[in-house]
Enzyme design. Structure first.
Site, PDB file in Angstrom:
ATOM      1  N   ASP A 108       0.851  -1.185   0.000  1.00 50.27           N
ATOM      2  CA  ASP A 108       0.000   0.000   0.000  1.00 50.27           C
ATOM      3  C   ASP A 108       0.895   1.246   0.000  1.00 50.27           C
ATOM      4  O   ASP A 108       1.787   1.361  -0.845  1.00 50.27           O
ATOM      5  CB  ASP A 108      -0.958  -0.074   1.189  1.00 50.27           C
ATOM      6  CG  ASP A 108      -2.034   0.979   1.195  1.00 50.27           C
ATOM      7  OD1 ASP A 108      -2.998   0.837   0.433  1.00 50.27           O
ATOM      8  OD2 ASP A 108      -1.902   1.956   1.967  1.00 50.27           O
ATOM      9  N   HIS A 270      -6.949  -7.040  -0.424  1.00 50.90           N
ATOM     10  CA  HIS A 270      -5.911  -6.008  -0.462  1.00 50.90           C
ATOM     11  C   HIS A 270      -4.793  -6.285   0.539  1.00 50.90           C
ATOM     12  O   HIS A 270      -3.615  -6.100   0.224  1.00 50.90           O
ATOM     13  CB  HIS A 270      -6.539  -4.644  -0.168  1.00 50.90           C
ATOM     14  CG  HIS A 270      -5.566  -3.515  -0.191  1.00 50.90           C
ATOM     15  ND1 HIS A 270      -4.898  -3.130  -1.328  1.00 50.90           N
ATOM     16  CD2 HIS A 270      -5.134  -2.683   0.804  1.00 50.90           C
ATOM     17  CE1 HIS A 270      -4.104  -2.105  -1.060  1.00 50.90           C
ATOM     18  NE2 HIS A 270      -4.218  -1.824   0.221  1.00 50.90           N
TER      19      HIS A 270
END
Length: 298
Positions: A108, A270
């Site tokens: 991320d 994710h």
């Protein structure tokens, strides 16, 4: 979900100059630093770090402005939370721990810090693993309605006319949501404590403001100058994340940046390192071991 937090790892707070960094480190062998994303802390690596520590010395810091690390004072152009500034912290931290050359794994926002670290300091970074997306400049250059619809928080957190902090701090628990099944009690408690600190919330927003300004300019300048990453790069994504929907082949965006390039999909959403750490470890260990003595490209 419960879980022991970094058994056999050492917890330190290390002064790297502009910031004091909270960090856990353990294991033996070549060094690997793991860089978390938003809105997490180093506890995002709680499950993966012990697996990697069987082969490597593993270093898991809180990025500047996150978790238990220093929240920096505001500077013009949000430079205090630029990926270049955060990368310098990591470089200094690794030096303080005695690691002059190391691999970087970023997820991320941490993947953006990892990219900048590898680009600015090729003499230090022997390998880069990106989990969760292309460099900031590439992401913004290809932003369309689908990107804005899925990743709208980039623009909400990054704008300044009506600061997102005013909304988030009214009820941080409601904004960030409850505990996902894949997040341990220890990790969630650490995340929650950070998210309930208005100073940390401000720093996290400044991270995104830097992303829309100084970070994008840095990426665009590298592309214009034809700069390349000198180390091997592995791109990892979750099959249930939206990267393939947004970009098609998630590796494609990296072809202009790296000559030694590979990709790997992991069955997860994710947060790959928390949702499927065993499969991620299986992908990372052979790649990282291969790069220990890999010659640097020039």
């Amino acid at each position: 979900m419960t879980g022991a937090a970094f058994e056999d790892f050492t917890l330190d707070h290390i002064d790297v100059g502009p910031a004091v960094v909270r960090v856990r480190h353990g294991g033996t062998g070549p060094a690997v630093v793991l860089l978390h994303g938003h809105p997490c802390t180093h506890m995002a690596w709680q499950k993966l770090a012990p697996l990697l520590a069987e082969h490597f010395t593993v270093v898991c810091p809180d990025l500047r402005g996150y978790g238990g690390s220093t929240v920096p004072a505001d500077q013009p152009d949000h430079v205090q939370m630029s990926k270049r500034s955060l990368a310098r912290d990591v470089l200094a931290l690794m030096g303080e721990l005695g690691h002059q050359r190391f691999a970087v794994v970023g997820h991320d926002r941490g993947s953006c810090v990892g990219f900048r670290l590898a680009m600015d300091h090729p003499e230090a970074v022997r390998a880069l693993v990106n989990i969760g997306g292309p460099p900031i400049g590439d992401a913004l250059a290809s932003a369309d309605a689908a990107f804005a619809r899925s990743w709208w928080h980039w623009f909400f957190l990054g704008q300044t006319e009506k600061p997102a902090e005013d909304v988030i701090n009214r009820d941080p628990d409601a904004w960030y949501g409850g505990q996902p099944d894949y997040v341990s009690d220890a990790a969630f408690a650490d995340y929650r404590a950070a998210r309930r600190d208005p100073l940390t919330v401000h720093a996290m927003c400044e991270d995104y403001r830097a992303g829309l300004t100084v970070d994008r300019r840095a990426d665009d300048a590298d592309r214009a100058a034809g700069r390349k990453l000198a180390c091997p790069v592995l791109v990892v994504w979750g099959t249930d994340d939206d990267l393939e929907e947004l970009y098609g082949d998630p590796v494609a965006a990296w072809k202009d940046w790296a000559a030694d390039l590979g990709g790997c999909a992991v069955q997860a959403g994710h947060s790959v390192q928390e949702e499927n750490p065993a499969a991620l470890g299986d992908a990372l260990v052979p790649f990282l071991l291969r790069t220990v003595e890999a010659p640097r490209q020039r």
